[in-house]
Design a protein around this motif. Structure first.
Motif, PDB file in Angstrom:
ATOM      1  N   LEU A 100       0.787  -1.227   0.000  1.00  0.00           N
ATOM      2  CA  LEU A 100       0.000   0.000   0.000  1.00  0.00           C
ATOM      3  C   LEU A 100       0.824   1.284   0.000  1.00  0.00           C
ATOM      4  O   LEU A 100       0.464   2.264  -0.673  1.00  0.00           O
ATOM      5  N   GLN A 101       1.926   1.306   0.746  1.00  0.00           N
ATOM      6  CA  GLN A 101       2.577   2.582   1.010  1.00  0.00           C
ATOM      7  C   GLN A 101       3.295   3.237  -0.170  1.00  0.00           C
ATOM      8  O   GLN A 101       3.309   4.473  -0.251  1.00  0.00           O
ATOM      9  N   PRO A 102       3.911   2.507  -1.081  1.00  0.00           N
ATOM     10  CA  PRO A 102       4.580   3.215  -2.188  1.00  0.00           C
ATOM     11  C   PRO A 102       3.662   4.164  -2.945  1.00  0.00           C
ATOM     12  O   PRO A 102       4.041   5.305  -3.235  1.00  0.00           O
ATOM     13  N   MET A 103       2.446   3.739  -3.249  1.00  0.00           N
ATOM     14  CA  MET A 103       1.528   4.615  -3.968  1.00  0.00           C
ATOM     15  C   MET A 103       0.993   5.731  -3.081  1.00  0.00           C
ATOM     16  O   MET A 103       0.686   6.820  -3.565  1.00  0.00           O
ATOM     17  N   VAL A 104       0.882   5.479  -1.777  1.00  0.00           N
ATOM     18  CA  VAL A 104       0.505   6.549  -0.852  1.00  0.00           C
ATOM     19  C   VAL A 104       1.534   7.669  -0.916  1.00  0.00           C
ATOM     20  O   VAL A 104       1.196   8.858  -1.013  1.00  0.00           O
ATOM     21  N   VAL A 105       2.817   7.294  -0.876  1.00  0.00           N
ATOM     22  CA  VAL A 105       3.899   8.286  -0.933  1.00  0.00           C
ATOM     23  C   VAL A 105       3.847   9.063  -2.245  1.00  0.00           C
ATOM     24  O   VAL A 105       3.953  10.295  -2.267  1.00  0.00           O
ATOM     25  N   LEU A 106       3.670   8.358  -3.363  1.00  0.00           N
ATOM     26  CA  LEU A 106       3.611   9.045  -4.650  1.00  0.00           C
ATOM     27  C   LEU A 106       2.415   9.971  -4.732  1.00  0.00           C
ATOM     28  O   LEU A 106       2.535  11.115  -5.194  1.00  0.00           O
ATOM     29  N   TYR A 108       2.634  10.784   4.171  1.00  0.00           N
ATOM     30  CA  TYR A 108       3.359   9.563   3.801  1.00  0.00           C
ATOM     31  C   TYR A 108       3.040   8.413   4.754  1.00  0.00           C
ATOM     32  O   TYR A 108       3.091   7.248   4.358  1.00  0.00           O
ATOM     33  N   THR A 109       2.748   8.725   6.001  1.00  0.00           N
ATOM     34  CA  THR A 109       2.439   7.694   7.003  1.00  0.00           C
ATOM     35  C   THR A 109       0.973   7.278   6.962  1.00  0.00           C
ATOM     36  O   THR A 109       0.603   6.320   7.627  1.00  0.00           O
ATOM     37  N   ILE A 110       0.141   8.016   6.220  1.00  0.00           N
ATOM     38  CA  ILE A 110      -1.315   7.898   6.108  1.00  0.00           C
ATOM     39  C   ILE A 110      -2.028   8.249   7.422  1.00  0.00           C
ATOM     40  O   ILE A 110      -3.256   8.135   7.529  1.00  0.00           O
ATOM     41  N   LEU A 111      -1.285   8.695   8.433  1.00  0.00           N
ATOM     42  CA  LEU A 111      -1.925   9.198   9.649  1.00  0.00           C
ATOM     43  C   LEU A 111      -2.643  10.513   9.330  1.00  0.00           C
ATOM     44  O   LEU A 111      -2.143  11.326   8.560  1.00  0.00           O
ATOM     45  N   PRO A 112      -3.811  10.740   9.911  1.00  0.00           N
ATOM     46  CA  PRO A 112      -4.568  11.961   9.601  1.00  0.00           C
ATOM     47  C   PRO A 112      -3.978  13.178  10.282  1.00  0.00           C
ATOM     48  O   PRO A 112      -3.382  13.075  11.357  1.00  0.00           O
ATOM     49  N   ILE A 113      -4.143  14.323   9.662  1.00  0.00           N
ATOM     50  CA  ILE A 113      -3.684  15.568  10.279  1.00  0.00           C
ATOM     51  C   ILE A 113      -4.844  16.217  11.033  1.00  0.00           C
ATOM     52  O   ILE A 113      -6.002  16.065  10.650  1.00  0.00           O
ATOM     53  N   PRO A 114      -4.557  16.934  12.107  1.00  0.00           N
ATOM     54  CA  PRO A 114      -5.620  17.631  12.837  1.00  0.00           C
ATOM     55  C   PRO A 114      -6.123  18.829  12.040  1.00  0.00           C
ATOM     56  O   PRO A 114      -5.458  19.306  11.118  1.00  0.00           O
ATOM     57  N   LEU A 115      -7.291  19.324  12.406  1.00  0.00           N
ATOM     58  CA  LEU A 115      -7.885  20.459  11.707  1.00  0.00           C
ATOM     59  C   LEU A 115      -7.000  21.697  11.771  1.00  0.00           C
ATOM     60  O   LEU A 115      -7.039  22.542  10.875  1.00  0.00           O
ATOM     61  N   SER A 116      -6.183  21.797  12.814  1.00  0.00           N
ATOM     62  CA  SER A 116      -5.294  22.954  12.948  1.00  0.00           C
ATOM     63  C   SER A 116      -4.238  22.992  11.848  1.00  0.00           C
ATOM     64  O   SER A 116      -3.622  24.037  11.614  1.00  0.00           O
ATOM     65  N   MET A 117      -4.016  21.870  11.166  1.00  0.00           N
ATOM     66  CA  MET A 117      -3.025  21.815  10.092  1.00  0.00           C
ATOM     67  C   MET A 117      -3.678  21.701   8.717  1.00  0.00           C
ATOM     68  O   MET A 117      -3.032  21.344   7.735  1.00  0.00           O
ATOM     69  N   ASP A 118      -4.956  22.007   8.636  1.00  0.00           N
ATOM     70  CA  ASP A 118      -5.660  21.972   7.357  1.00  0.00           C
ATOM     71  C   ASP A 118      -5.167  23.115   6.476  1.00  0.00           C
ATOM     72  O   ASP A 118      -5.470  24.273   6.725  1.00  0.00           O
ATOM     73  N   ILE A 119      -4.405  22.793   5.449  1.00  0.00           N
ATOM     74  CA  ILE A 119      -3.773  23.818   4.625  1.00  0.00           C
ATOM     75  C   ILE A 119      -4.571  24.138   3.360  1.00  0.00           C
ATOM     76  O   ILE A 119      -4.200  25.049   2.621  1.00  0.00           O
ATOM     77  N   ARG A 120      -5.652  23.409   3.118  1.00  0.00           N
ATOM     78  CA  ARG A 120      -6.461  23.696   1.936  1.00  0.00           C
ATOM     79  C   ARG A 120      -7.773  24.379   2.277  1.00  0.00           C
ATOM     80  O   ARG A 120      -8.312  25.160   1.499  1.00  0.00           O
TER      81      ARG A 120
END
Length: 371
Positions: free
Chosen positions: A89-95, A131-143
């Motif tokens: 799974l992870q190679p395509m996640v990174v790409l 890259y780790t597929i761990l979710p980011i918190p809302l405080s780091m929502d950059i979009r």
């Protein structure tokens, strides 16, 4: 989400028709994301139920997980299982996250006012977490869309895929058929309740209590129903199964929304029936199907190989399309159609190149290093 069907990891024959169906569903996901910005809301999207392809992916994953691994735990450790899943799974996640980062500052639009205020270090940090597929918190929502993976929106489903894999490997693989059936029935009730009360099953991509609940509910039933199906189903031999299953999955996912704003529960019932009854039926028929000649074999293999890369690389391109739609006021579906087709074809080409030039070589290298 692509199940582990690598021949080097399993001696069992796999189900080529299920590979093909996964590819069909992945293409429909792309068309859903292309149609989404042309709607005024969730009630009038042309490809209205395209998001249910994710629930279909979860069910396929559970089915193939049980088929591939249930009888191998006496000679395979949990650590070895996770190593295989990470390699797959992870190679395509990174790409996918890297492509999202490369295009981030170029998707300028009024719907993403935060983009040009985001420092590069923060974008890169979000990419590394992605890259780790761990979710980011809302405080780091950059979009500004409240996504747990703002560089590549589809990463949310991989996060829940990993949760299902962890639950399976650590605990639920040990369940008897009876215990697993009880779990699946409880999960089915929870899923139907969610669909009927909300009017649909859309959601799961934000790191807050409500959205995580939606994500877990959407994952638990299909994944473990697929696992149960792999344990109890006795496939027969059905001709033209790929054709009929492909038509059925297309009809289900392209079905217009039912009931409208006044009767949201009607659409919820429809989606519950799709996920709880129709999707398992499609998987059973696909597993029972007989390949009709070399041509169908090649089509199924191509679609199966393409499905996971397509799912992971299409959204970084779709961001450009969404920005163009939002910056071009009043555009009609017919006016957007040539651009949408261009994005679809480009995504398929990019996915194929990613598979051949990156995903397969990287996985082969990782297998040599880690085995």
């Amino acid at each position: 989400m692509k199940p582990d069907l690598n021949p080097s990891l399993a001696t069992k024959p796999h189900y080529p028709i299920l590979d093909g169906l996964r590819g069909i569903a992945a293409i429909i996901v792309v068309t859903f994301h292309l149609a989404e910005p042309l709607g005024t809301g969730h009630l009038d999207i042309v490809v209205n139920h395209g998001y249910l392809a994710v629930d279909f992916f979860f069910l396929l994953s559970g089915f193939v997980m049980g088929y591939a691994y249930d009888d191998r735990w006496n000679k395979m450790s949990v650590a070895n299982f996770f190593k295989r899943r990470i390699i797959r799974l992870q190679p395509m996640v990174v790409l996918g996250m890297t492509l999202g980062a490369i295009g981030f500052y170029f998707t300028d639009s009024t719907i993403w006012p935060l983009i040009h205020t985001v420092p590069i270090w923060k974008m890169l940090l979000v990419m590394l977490i992605g890259y780790t597929i761990l979710p980011i918190p809302l405080s780091m929502d950059i979009r500004g869309w409240q996504e747990m993976h703002p560089l590549n929106s589809v990463g949310w489903s991989l996060f829940f895929e990993y949760i299902a894999n962890i639950l399976y490997a650590v605990w639920i693989r040990k369940f008897s058929k009876t215990a697993l059936t009880i779990l699946v029935l409880i999960a089915a009730v929870a899923l139907a309740h969610l669909a009927i009360t909300n009017g649909d099953l859309s959601g799961g991509w934000t790191l807050n209590v409500e959205q995580v609940r939606i994500g877990l509910t959407r994952t638990m039933f299909p994944f473990f129903a697929g696992l149960l199906l792999s344990r109890i189903a006795k496939p027969t031999r059905i001709k033209n199964a790929f054709l009929w299953c492909s038509l059925l999955i297309a009809i289900v996912l392209y079905m217009p929304r039912i009931g409208g704003a006044q009767h949201l529960w009607m659409n919820g019932i429809y989606e519950s029936v799709c996920v709880i009854i129709i999707f398992p039926l499609i998987v059973y028929l696909g597993a029972s199907g007989v390949i009709q000649g070399q041509r169908e074999q090649k089509i199924c293999k191509f679609l199966g190989d393409l499905s996971y890369p397509l799912y992971l690389v299409h959204y970084p391109i779709v961001y450009f399309y969404v920005a163009w739609i939002s910056n071009t006021k009043g555009i009609s579906i017919l006016q957007a159609l040539p651009h949408a087709l261009l994005i679809l074809v480009s995504a398929i080409i990019l996915a194929h190149l990613s598979l051949k030039w990156y995903d397969e070589p990287v996985r082969k290298w990782l297998q040599k290093k880690l085995n």
